[in-house]
Design an enzyme around this catalytic site. Structure first.
Site, PDB file in Angstrom:
ATOM      1  N   GLU A  21       0.828  -1.212   0.000  1.00 15.14           N
ATOM      2  CA  GLU A  21       0.000   0.000   0.000  1.00 15.14           C
ATOM      3  C   GLU A  21       0.861   1.260   0.000  1.00 15.14           C
ATOM      4  O   GLU A  21       0.533   2.246  -0.654  1.00 15.14           O
ATOM      5  CB  GLU A  21      -0.923   0.014   1.218  1.00 15.14           C
ATOM      6  CG  GLU A  21      -1.955  -1.093   1.197  1.00 15.14           C
ATOM      7  CD  GLU A  21      -2.812  -1.082   2.441  1.00 15.14           C
ATOM      8  OE1 GLU A  21      -4.023  -0.810   2.301  1.00 15.14           O
ATOM      9  OE2 GLU A  21      -2.275  -1.327   3.547  1.00 15.14           O
ATOM     10  N   TYR A  53     -16.293  25.022  -2.486  1.00 14.51           N
ATOM     11  CA  TYR A  53     -16.010  23.592  -2.525  1.00 14.51           C
ATOM     12  C   TYR A  53     -14.828  23.289  -3.427  1.00 14.51           C
ATOM     13  O   TYR A  53     -14.167  22.271  -3.250  1.00 14.51           O
ATOM     14  CB  TYR A  53     -17.233  22.738  -2.859  1.00 14.51           C
ATOM     15  CG  TYR A  53     -18.153  23.274  -3.921  1.00 14.51           C
ATOM     16  CD1 TYR A  53     -17.895  23.049  -5.256  1.00 14.51           C
ATOM     17  CD2 TYR A  53     -19.295  23.975  -3.571  1.00 14.51           C
ATOM     18  CE1 TYR A  53     -18.751  23.515  -6.235  1.00 14.51           C
ATOM     19  CE2 TYR A  53     -20.158  24.448  -4.550  1.00 14.51           C
ATOM     20  CZ  TYR A  53     -19.879  24.222  -5.876  1.00 14.51           C
ATOM     21  OH  TYR A  53     -20.723  24.692  -6.842  1.00 14.51           O
ATOM     22  N   GLU A  73      -8.344   6.055   9.754  1.00 15.69           N
ATOM     23  CA  GLU A  73      -8.766   6.894  10.880  1.00 15.69           C
ATOM     24  C   GLU A  73      -7.879   8.137  10.991  1.00 15.69           C
ATOM     25  O   GLU A  73      -8.374   9.247  11.223  1.00 15.69           O
ATOM     26  CB  GLU A  73      -8.709   6.097  12.193  1.00 15.69           C
ATOM     27  CG  GLU A  73      -9.723   4.986  12.286  1.00 15.69           C
ATOM     28  CD  GLU A  73      -9.292   3.657  11.674  1.00 15.69           C
ATOM     29  OE1 GLU A  73      -9.928   2.638  12.006  1.00 15.69           O
ATOM     30  OE2 GLU A  73      -8.339   3.619  10.861  1.00 15.69           O
ATOM     31  N   LYS A  99     -11.536   3.137   1.032  1.00 16.15           N
ATOM     32  CA  LYS A  99     -10.462   2.446   0.320  1.00 16.15           C
ATOM     33  C   LYS A  99     -11.165   1.382  -0.526  1.00 16.15           C
ATOM     34  O   LYS A  99     -11.581   0.346  -0.020  1.00 16.15           O
ATOM     35  CB  LYS A  99      -9.504   1.808   1.317  1.00 16.15           C
ATOM     36  CG  LYS A  99      -8.238   1.259   0.706  1.00 16.15           C
ATOM     37  CD  LYS A  99      -7.360   0.559   1.728  1.00 16.15           C
ATOM     38  CE  LYS A  99      -6.658   1.514   2.653  1.00 16.15           C
ATOM     39  NZ  LYS A  99      -5.608   0.831   3.463  1.00 16.15           N
TER      40      LYS A  99
END
Length: 122
Positions: A21, A53, A73, A99
């Site tokens: 990863e 935005y 997190e 993910k």
């Protein structure tokens, strides 16, 4: 409170616990719900009276694509903290970090973390 949604913003980053990863990277989808009083912008029709935005998207892009975290997190917390610090009109926000294809042996669509933070949480 009014809400502004940024949904399924796609970025490529190097977050995760597994070596592949952090070496190969992968796609992340981030969604935000920004709690903002939009009445002034609705009356003035001026972006100065709301949260851009486009600017929030760029803030997310820089964090996801240039910083590295082991956990969704931690990435979610960083996004929430920076966005609340940068945009004073946001009273609270919800961050959903997805993910889509984590390297886990099994069949599923995605894994995700969702957090909600308020200005008072800073």
């Amino acid at each position: 409170m009014d809400k502004i949604y940024l949904t399924n913003c796609e970025f490529y980053g190097f977050h995760g616990v597994l070596p592949e990863e952090t070496t190969l990277g992968q796609r992340f989808n981030i969604s935000l719900v920004l709690e903002v009083d939009t009445k002034a912008a609705g009356i003035s029709d001026d972006v100065k009276d709301t949260v851009s935005y486009a600017e929030v998207f760029e803030t997310m892009r820089v964090i996801v694509e240039t910083e590295r975290y082991l956990l969704l997190e931690a990435l979610s917390e960083r996004l929430a903290t920076v966005i609340l610090q940068r945009y004073a009109l946001i009273a609270a926000l919800t961050v959903t970090t997805v993910k889509p294809r984590p390297p886990i042996n099994g069949h599923f669509d995605s894994v995700a973390v969702e957090i909600r933070r308020e200005r008072g949480d800073l």
